[in-house]
Each structure stands twice: as structure tokens, then as C-alpha cells.
Design an enzyme around this catalytic site. Structure first.
Site, PDB file in Angstrom:
ATOM      1  N   THR A   1     -14.704  61.350  68.675  1.00  0.00           N
ATOM      2  CA  THR A   1     -16.007  60.696  68.534  1.00  0.00           C
ATOM      3  C   THR A   1     -15.960  59.280  69.069  1.00  0.00           C
ATOM      4  O   THR A   1     -16.886  58.833  69.760  1.00  0.00           O
ATOM      5  CB  THR A   1     -16.441  60.672  67.053  1.00  0.00           C
TER       6      THR A   1
ATOM      7  N   PHE B   1     -15.834  67.646  73.566  1.00  0.00           N
ATOM      8  CA  PHE B   1     -17.198  68.146  73.375  1.00  0.00           C
ATOM      9  C   PHE B   1     -18.156  67.066  72.895  1.00  0.00           C
ATOM     10  O   PHE B   1     -19.373  67.172  73.068  1.00  0.00           O
ATOM     11  CB  PHE B   1     -17.193  69.325  72.389  1.00  0.00           C
ATOM     12  N   LYS B   2     -17.628  65.990  72.302  1.00  0.00           N
ATOM     13  CA  LYS B   2     -18.498  64.928  71.799  1.00  0.00           C
ATOM     14  C   LYS B   2     -19.336  64.299  72.914  1.00  0.00           C
ATOM     15  O   LYS B   2     -20.415  63.764  72.656  1.00  0.00           O
ATOM     16  CB  LYS B   2     -17.661  63.849  71.106  1.00  0.00           C
ATOM     17  N   ASP B   3     -18.841  64.366  74.154  1.00  0.00           N
ATOM     18  CA  ASP B   3     -19.617  63.807  75.271  1.00  0.00           C
ATOM     19  C   ASP B   3     -20.979  64.477  75.404  1.00  0.00           C
ATOM     20  O   ASP B   3     -21.939  63.859  75.874  1.00  0.00           O
ATOM     21  CB  ASP B   3     -18.865  63.985  76.597  1.00  0.00           C
TER      22      ASP B   3
END
Length: 467
Positions: A143, A110-112
């Protein structure tokens, strides 16, 4: 739109200035002076927007020192189909419970969703100002790779990423350490994530060192990360709500409090969010706070190594931003609480416990390795969906907080391929690795192994930083 520090020692600054600073000069975290408001009519007018256009609208509420056309070009580049072939789909799991798929980007996490925008805006602002920036960050797994994939090859910026040696999955290590770009520097630290994070904060708090080496941040201490994550809460609500004003709840696996903080911001802006359910693993410092009102971070020696390693965190970098709101944005009291935390190892806000849920909508729960294995297996069998261990923590806790008539979205953390060992244990099958990454474990890796020593890492940054 101007930004202030949670500790009150910074004059209000525009977005582009705080973007390049990361941690505020007084050691606090930056927040907007006032949050923009989202009314029902505005939200409804956004229903047909694609993700890139929605991102431009939401981010434009926080950024008024970049013109709208340039901001739109950046969101178009960040959320292009070749970067996210499928972006933030909603996947039903059980009646009233769905997954918001946030892991379709280049590093499968999800960090993308935020990092791809940061890559664009960093390069744009640095070019406009003719400056260079050295990003110093710490990662517990996702991250680091998201930041490096977003910033590799970008002009005017280098990345120095600290990670805890031996405490990430093999896939996570390979993603980071296989990058060969000259502007990417991986440092494996003999310690845990919290110690890596402490080194970053120490060097970012050394104003002379920070200035001399043009240090910036890409961890969620950087407000731009939080702002970009607000977008997918709006997106998720638009897809789960059946009409204007329909409340939706979100369950968020969280270790550093950045992901769920973005939901808190969205809720305060007016997005009809009923509950923000925080899910932790065995490192349940945040769950303990929401249960007791006492914030009691643990020492590195007490931080468990778990099968959801990206949440193996005992001191949440973003928690100060929530505390700032909880005590009515009083910077003097924040400073006092942070000093109490430094000297006693904890602080007590139990008198405010009713506000956690009644005013801010927070609830919390924890998960264990056995819970993860069982949840992964159950969801695979019942819904035909394979989830990663962190997402399993979220699903387990979400099931304990379902309410009739209120859709619940669990924020996906990563794709299962990043945690093959746990998936195999839970299901007896090895997760599929997406095309283009099947040879990841065979690519040459480049990483510096160092002791948990701030002077050693400062020296490395000094020798390799962009000037």
C-alpha cells in the site's frame, strides 16, 4: 449517491466529502446508503470496453458529484499505457484456474490498480476546493509504495506513511524509501503493521488533530479505494465468463479485507460471482472467522513474520464493513460489537455462519511457508508462470475450492521481483526485475525511524504537514 457510516453517527455525505475524510467522524467506515444494481444487459454491453472506459462506467455509479467527462479524463490518466503497459491480463494456470494479473503498474503490486485513480481524484478535488490534504497511512508492504508513487509530486497533498521496521522485503523498502519528493514522508516504526495501523486510527479519531492538520486516508478505510477495486472484479468476470449469467469464483489473498471486500460489493451489485474464497497465511484471523464465526484478532506479539509479509496482519481494517452487511446494516449492533471487541478482544457471530457462504458466497483457507514454496515451484514447472508468495497463498487455497464448470480467478498480489529471496528458495532462480528498477537497491533512501509512540508521530506530522 450519499454515504453513511457503519456506526450510524454521520449524516449522509456525497463522495467528494468522504474521499477527503477517510475514517468517518464517529470512528466507523463509510459505505453507500444503497448499492447500485448491475443487470445482465448492462454487464454484456460493457464487454468491449477497455479498462479506462470500464472504470469510468463503474466508478460513475458511485460518484455523482464529479461530472462524467472529468471522471473519464481521470480514469484515462490513471490507466494509461505508460502507467500500465499491460492491464489485468488473464493467465491460465490449470484447467478451470487462471490468474488475474493486477501487478503490471509502477510498483508491481495490485494496489496500483486503485491508487493510480486515487492520485488523480485527490488532486482534482483538492484543486476544485482550493484545499490541501495530509495523507496519513500504514502499510505492510505494498500500500505504501503504491500510494506514494501515485501521489508523489501531486499538488496540494503530502503523504506520511508508517511501515513496520524490518518487516518488509528489501525491494518493498527500497521502493518506498528511495522516493525523494518533498511531499513524501516515510516513517519506519519499531513495531508490527497492526501497531502502525492503530496509530493511524488514533490520530484519525482525534477530530481536533485531524481537522487542524487536514488529515485524510489512503488505506482501504477510504471508500474510494474499494470502489476502484470493484472495477477489476467486473473486468475479470467479463473475461472469464462464457456468456450472460455465467458464474465465476475469485480467490483473494487478503490480510486487511479490502481486496476481497471489493468482490463482496461487486457480488451484491449483481456481478455473477459464485464464491469469494479468502486466502490467508499463518496470520489466519480471517480464515478462523469464516471457519468458526468468531473474530479474534491477535496481539502484536502474536503476529507472525512470514514470507508473504503484506498479509502479516491480525486486525483487518475493512472487516467492519462486511460485519455491517452481515448483521443487516444495523449501526447500533455494530457499535456494540466494536465495544465488545475492545473490551474482550473478540466477538462471536457463529450463529450466522450459514450465511457466510449461502448468502454471501464466502469460503476461506490458509497457507504456510512450505505451501508457498511448493505452490510457487509447481506453478512454475507446470504452467511456466512465476508467482509471488502472496499469490501462491491464493493459488494453494483456490485449488482446494475448484468446482466443475465454474471458472476460478486468483487475484495476483504482486510480481515475484518484490520477493526475490522466497522465489530463489522455491525455484532456485532469481526473479527478473523489470526495466527501470534494476538499480533500485542502489538508490539513496530517506526514512525516519521512530518508536511505536503516537505522540512522537503526531509531533512529526505537526511539524511537516501542509497547511
Amino acid at each position: 449517491m450519499k454515504y453513511l457510516s457503519t456506526r450510524g453517527g454521520m449524516a449522509p455525505q456525497p463522495f467528494c466529502d468522504i474521499l477527503l475524510e477517510g475514517l468517518a467522524p464517529d470512528g466507523g467506515l463509510t459505505l453507500p446508503e444503497t448499492l447500485p444494481a448491475l443487470g445482465a444487459d448492462t454487464l454484456e454491453s460493457w464487454r468491449e470496453l477497455d479498462y479506462a472506459d470500464l472504470a469510468a462506467r463503474v466508478l460513475g455509479l458511485f460518484i455523482d458529484d464529479i461530472d462524467a467527462a472529468a471522471l473519464s479524463r481521470m480514469t484515462r490518466a490513471a490507466y494509461a499505457p505508460d502507467v500500465f503497459p499491460c492491464i489485468a491480463p488473464v493467465k491460465p494456470l490449470r484447467p478451470g484456474l487462471s490468474l488475474l494479473g493486477l501487478s503490471e503498474g509502477p510498483t508491481l503490486a495490485f494496489k496500483d490498480m486503485a491508487m493510480q485513480f486515487l492520485g488523480q481524484v485527490f488532486e482534482y478535488v483538492l484543486a476544485q476546493r482550493g484545499q490541501t490534504l495530509n495523507i496519513l497511512g500504514a502499510t505492510s508492504g505494498d500500500t505504501g509504495s503504491a500510494a506514494e508513487y501515485a501521489l508523489c509530486g501531486k499538488r496540494g497533498v503530502s503523504v506520511f506513511m508508517l511501515s513496520p521496521h524490518g518487516r518488509m522485503s528489501a525491494f518493498q523498502r527500497a521502493q518506498m524509501y528511495s522516493l525523494q519528493d518533498d511531499n513524501i514522508h516515510n516513517i519506519a516504526v519499531r513495531g508490527v503493521f497492526d501497531e502502525c495501523q492503530d496509530i493511524v486510527k488514533t490520530l484519525a479519531g482525534d477530530l481536533e488533530f485531524k481537522s487542524a492538520h487536514h488529515l485524510g486516508a489512503v488505506n482501504s478505510i477510504n471508500w474510494a479505494r474499494i470502489a476502484a477495486q470493484v472495477v477489476y472484479y467486473v473486468w475479470g468476470w467479463l473475461r472469464a465468463a462464457r456468456g450472460p449469467g455465467q458464474q465465476v469464483s475469485f480467490t483473494v489473498p487478503s490480510g486487511n479485507f479490502g481486496n476481497i471486500l471489493a468482490g463482496h460489493i461487486a457480488r451484491r451489485m449483481g456481478v455473477p460471482i459464485r464464491r469469494l474464497v479468502l486466502a490467508t497465511n499463518e496470520n489466519n484471523v480471517l480464515e478462523e472467522f469464516f471457519r468458526t464465526g468468531i473474530y479474534r484478532p491477535r496481539a502484536a506479539s502474536q503476529t507472525h513474520a512470514t514470507s508473504s509479509p503484506s498479509m502479516d496482519i491480525s486486525r483487518a481494517s475493512n472487516f467492519e464493513r462486511f460485519v455491517f452487511d452481515l448483521i443487516d446494516r444495523d449501526p447500533a449492533r455494530v457499535r456494540a460489537l466494536m465495544e465488545e471487541l475492545r473490551t474482550t478482544g473478540q466477538f462471536d457471530l457463529s450463529a450466522l455462519r450459514p450465511e457466510f457462504t449461502e448468502r454471501y458466497g464466502f469460503q476461506a483457507g490458509a497457507s504456510t511457508h512450505a505451501d508457498r514454496l511448493r505452490t510457487i515451484g509447481d506453478i512454475r514447472r507446470d504452467a511456466g508462470v512465476l508467482i509471488d508468495p502472496h499469490t501462491a497463498d491464493g493459488v494453494k487455497v483456490a485449488l482446494e475450492h475448484l468446482e466443475d464448470g465454474v471458472p476460478m480467478l486468483v487475484l495476483e498480489t504482486a510480481l515475484p521481483a518484490k520477493f526475490a529471496e522466497t522465489i530463489l528458495e522455491a525455484t532456485g532462480e532469481t526473479p527478473e526485475v523489470p526495466p527501470g528498477l534494476q538499480d533500485l537497491d542502489r538508490r539513496p533512501q530517506r526514512v525516519e525511524l521512530m518508536d511505536c509512540d503516537v505522540r512522537q508521530i503526531a509531533d512529526y506530522v505537526h511539524r511537516h504537514a501542509l497547511r
